[in-house]
Design a protein around this motif. Sequence first.
Motif, PDB file in Angstrom:
ATOM      1  N   ASN A 207      12.865   6.817  70.937  1.00 37.84           N
ATOM      2  CA  ASN A 207      13.566   5.632  70.469  1.00 37.84           C
ATOM      3  C   ASN A 207      14.945   5.544  71.103  1.00 37.84           C
ATOM      4  O   ASN A 207      15.533   6.554  71.489  1.00 37.84           O
ATOM      5  CB  ASN A 207      13.735   5.676  68.945  1.00 37.84           C
TER       6      ASN A 207
ATOM      7  N   ASN B 269      13.548  -2.063  66.807  1.00 37.11           N
ATOM      8  CA  ASN B 269      14.053  -0.953  65.995  1.00 37.11           C
ATOM      9  C   ASN B 269      15.336  -1.320  65.266  1.00 37.11           C
ATOM     10  O   ASN B 269      15.502  -1.029  64.077  1.00 37.11           O
ATOM     11  CB  ASN B 269      14.302   0.271  66.880  1.00 37.11           C
TER      12      ASN B 269
ATOM     13  N   ASN C 267      14.489  -0.839  61.426  1.00 31.54           N
ATOM     14  CA  ASN C 267      14.621   0.561  61.010  1.00 31.54           C
ATOM     15  C   ASN C 267      15.777   0.824  60.048  1.00 31.54           C
ATOM     16  O   ASN C 267      15.583   1.407  58.978  1.00 31.54           O
ATOM     17  CB  ASN C 267      14.759   1.466  62.236  1.00 31.54           C
TER      18      ASN C 267
ATOM     19  N   TYR D  10       8.520  -2.397  55.842  1.00 35.05           N
ATOM     20  CA  TYR D  10       8.903  -3.552  56.650  1.00 35.05           C
ATOM     21  C   TYR D  10       8.505  -4.877  55.998  1.00 35.05           C
ATOM     22  O   TYR D  10       9.224  -5.871  56.094  1.00 35.05           O
ATOM     23  CB  TYR D  10       8.258  -3.466  58.032  1.00 35.05           C
TER      24      TYR D  10
ATOM     25  N   SER E 207      10.254   3.049  58.025  1.00 34.01           N
ATOM     26  CA  SER E 207      10.832   3.497  59.286  1.00 34.01           C
ATOM     27  C   SER E 207      10.984   5.011  59.337  1.00 34.01           C
ATOM     28  O   SER E 207      11.181   5.679  58.318  1.00 34.01           O
ATOM     29  CB  SER E 207      12.195   2.834  59.509  1.00 34.01           C
ATOM     30  N   SER E 208      10.923   5.537  60.567  1.00 32.99           N
ATOM     31  CA  SER E 208      11.169   6.966  60.770  1.00 32.99           C
ATOM     32  C   SER E 208      12.594   7.324  60.365  1.00 32.99           C
ATOM     33  O   SER E 208      12.868   8.458  59.958  1.00 32.99           O
ATOM     34  CB  SER E 208      10.923   7.337  62.231  1.00 32.99           C
TER      35      SER E 208
END
Length: 312
Positions: free
Chosen positions: A104, A189, A193, A203, A258-259
């Motif tokens: 990312n 992102n 994110n 999301y 999100s991560s």
Amino acid sequence: MSSPVRILVLGAGAVGLPLAAKLSRVADVVAVTREQYASGISRSGFSIHGAWGDESFSFPCVSTLEGNEPFDYVLVTSKSQDTDSICRQYKDLVGAADVVSFQNGIGNEETIAQYTDHVIGGVVLTGFVREGDCAVQVTANAGPLQIGRFPEGLDAGVMGLADILTKAGIPVEPTGHIKGKLWSKNLINCSLNPLSAITGVAYGDLRGPDSWHIIEQIVREIYVVVQREGIRLEWRDPDTFLGYLQGALIPVMARHRSSMLQDILHGHKTEIDYLNGAVVREGERLGIATPYNACISDLIRFRESAWGMIRS
């Protein structure tokens, strides 16, 4: 008979381990990951569930790589803040291979380029969530991997990797304009994110009027910056992108968190400095104000620092 292509996956986690697993069907793959993951996978194997199907794999997985036998490709899949240290640790192997960033954020390819002239940029549009030490769930697949010579161009190294990925059953799209693709992914992102991480929602829950207003402002600031830079995004203007986000991407990834949220929940440092933070830095360099990107970056950094207070 030609020998199999050798691939080294560095910083293998939720992204790198599934890639290593799938590629191990068609190439000689070694994954370097954390000790707890390496031990578990060496004992029990590795499994993938979800959008990429349900499969089990066995492949070499270590915490530290011994020896300097060269690889054809080195895939860097670590967090962005670890890119430099990983490249430095394995500089001989990195310097002798085509090195691919599947990470990312903005700036990873430039960091890798300090160690090799053979850099391939990569964009991942797939959602991955760890399930313990030996499994990953593929939660959503919004498009094929995108790869291209950084900062632009196509060549035999890129097309060779595309062929290997295709044989491994991983959809891939070679492109001669990877820098624009990287900024397009960063746009996605930056839009989703951090707001998902701050609010703790998926999301699909970000489409309400209040959260959508914040997303709109983040997006419009990014467009001003990249247009000044002369970077070509996949969507010609902010409204076109916002329509894609609302009508196409979010419905596919509505349940995905999100991560960055996963990092915060586990007390890990996020990649905000390489996402919205990168937009702020570029804006400052160009004399462009980016208050929404700056504010959300500050909020994420506060969430990082507040983890210790919450735990105590």
